[in-house]
Enzyme design. Structure first.
Site, short mmCIF file in Angstrom:
data_model
loop_
_atom_site.label_atom_id
_atom_site.label_comp_id
_atom_site.label_asym_id
_atom_site.label_seq_id
_atom_site.Cartn_x
_atom_site.Cartn_y
_atom_site.Cartn_z
CB ALA A 58 -41.48 28.99 -23.17
CE1 TYR A 59 -37.97 31.19 -25.30
CE2 TYR A 59 -38.14 33.44 -26.10
CZ TYR A 59 -37.97 32.08 -26.34
OH TYR A 59 -37.80 31.64 -27.63
N GLY A 60 -38.80 32.28 -18.94
CA GLY A 60 -38.99 32.74 -17.55
C GLY A 60 -40.45 32.72 -17.15
CE LYS A 84 -40.59 32.25 -30.33
NZ LYS A 84 -39.86 32.96 -29.28
#
Ligand SMILES: NC(=O)c1ccc[n+]([C@@H]2O[C@H](COP(=O)([O-])OP(=O)(O)OC[C@H]3O[C@@H](n4cnc5c(N)ncnc54)[C@H](OP(=O)(O)O)[C@@H]3O)[C@@H](O)[C@H]2O)c1
Length: 332
Positions: A58-60, A84
């Site tokens: 999900a990060y970037g 994750k």
């Protein structure tokens, strides 16, 4: 640096885990990040003794994993990488695809700790869990963890298997987990990995008023619903938050230590906490955050800090989700 066992595994992880959400240059919640600084932050953490890194697809949109993979390079095997599965990919096929994408981005053939990023409010947990176990048997995943699991989801999980860790929002400004989730994790020897341990920079003392906090960060229930990017619809506790920060600053000044370092040292002294996952956007921040591992606070200082933040803890209550109204709390 100090190191602790992760859950009941044979992995030994640094108590300062480096978070990599804000190293993504294209993430919607963090502005103005330079890729060179991101690589330098990770390498500085490594050189300062960090052997534990947390990331997520999900990060970037996968960029954080890519940057971590590039920064680690040939040193991959020296460290414990936690990533994750996003809530959109919890069905078995999607989960497998997500895991393969993470492996490619991380330039690795295994993930040390694969965590369910958020529990699903609609899908049953069992198929997700069995797929994670299959990936573990296949050697693609060494250990399984969860994140943002409250007591009811932990109850469901207990019927299925064992997670080695629960990644939770926990800091001097965010103590909701203490009401019920933390004791349950302690009883089950499940490592608590604390996210947003600096309350996204607030606990470093860099913001003197709520108006100074970038609106993309002024989203938690600490802030008023009048802040543009909130979704909790609550009045918030801005005045109380900044009064608490002033109190923490006084303690830090008395100790002659930076405020962020004191906040992290307090957190690392709490029951069940294995690591604080601290975001660092550059090498200077990474090195500063590592210093918290070597700061041992006296019991009276720990109690003084807890006393300063207790009224805010009581006002915020047991809703551990930093961004969501209590009526939308977990119900499996
Ligand atoms: N599981 C989940 O749902 C979840 C949710 C959130 C986060 N996480 C994980 O937890 C990690 C950390 O959480 P977070 O990034 O939300 O918050 P955080 O660690 O509390 O704050 C990180 C931010 O604080 C500032 N900062 C860090 N060190 C500093 C220092 N020494 N001096 C001054 N400023 C400093 C930096 O931003 P500026 O320089 O721009 O101020 C940095 O991006 C994430 O990277 C991610 O891995 C997980």
């Amino acid at each position: 640096m100090r190191y602790e066992k992760l859950g009941r595994t044979d992995l030994t992880v640094s108590v300062v885990c480096q978070g990599t959400w804000s190293v993504a240059t294209k993430d919607i919640f963090w502005d103005g990040q330079d890729r060179g600084d991101s690589l330098a932050a990770i390498r500085a953490g490594l050189d300062a003794g960090v052997n534990f890194f947390d990331t997520a697809p999900a990060y970037g949109n996968g960029e954080s994993e890519e940057i971590l993979g590039e920064a680690l390079g040939l040193r991959r095997r020296e460290v414990v990488v936690a990533t994750k599965v996003p809530p959109t990919d919890l069905e078995p096929d999607k989960l497998r695809q997500s895991c393969e994408r993470s492996l490619r981005a991380l330039r690795s053939d295994y993930i040390d700790l694969l965590q369910i990023h958020w529990p699903s409010k609609t899908l049953p947990l069992e198929p997700t869990w069995r797929t994670l176990e299959a990936l573990q048997r296949e050697g693609k995943v060494r250990h399984i963890g969860v994140s943002n699991f409250g007591t009811s989801f932990l109850g469901v999980l207990a019927q299925l298997g064992r997670a080695e860790s629960n990644q939770l929002p926990y800091s001097l400004l965010w103590r909701a987990v203490e009401f019920a989730i933390q004791p349950l994790c302690v009883a089950n020897k499940m490592s608590i990995l604390c996210y947003s341990p600096l309350a996204q920079g607030l606990l470093t003392g860099k913001f003197r008023t709520a108006d100074e906090v970038p609106e993309k960060r002024a989203r938690t229930r600490l802030f008023s619903a009048s802040r543009k990017m909130t979704r909790h619809g609550e009045a918030g506790f801005e005045q109380e938050t900044f009064a608490v920060l002033a109190g923490i600053r006084r303690v830090a000044d008395d100790l002659g230590q930076p405020m962020g370092r004191v906040a992290l040292a307090w957190l690392l002294a709490q029951p069940g906490v294995t690591s604080a996952i601290v975001g660092a956007r550059n090498a200077t921040q990474a090195v500063e955050n590592v210093a918290a591992a070597d700061l041992c606070l006296d019991a009276d200082v720990i109690a003084r800090l807890a006393g300063i933040t207790e009224p805010l803890k009581q006002k915020l209550g047991s809703n551990a989700d930093p961004w969501e109204h209590i009526s939308r709390m977990e119900r499996p």
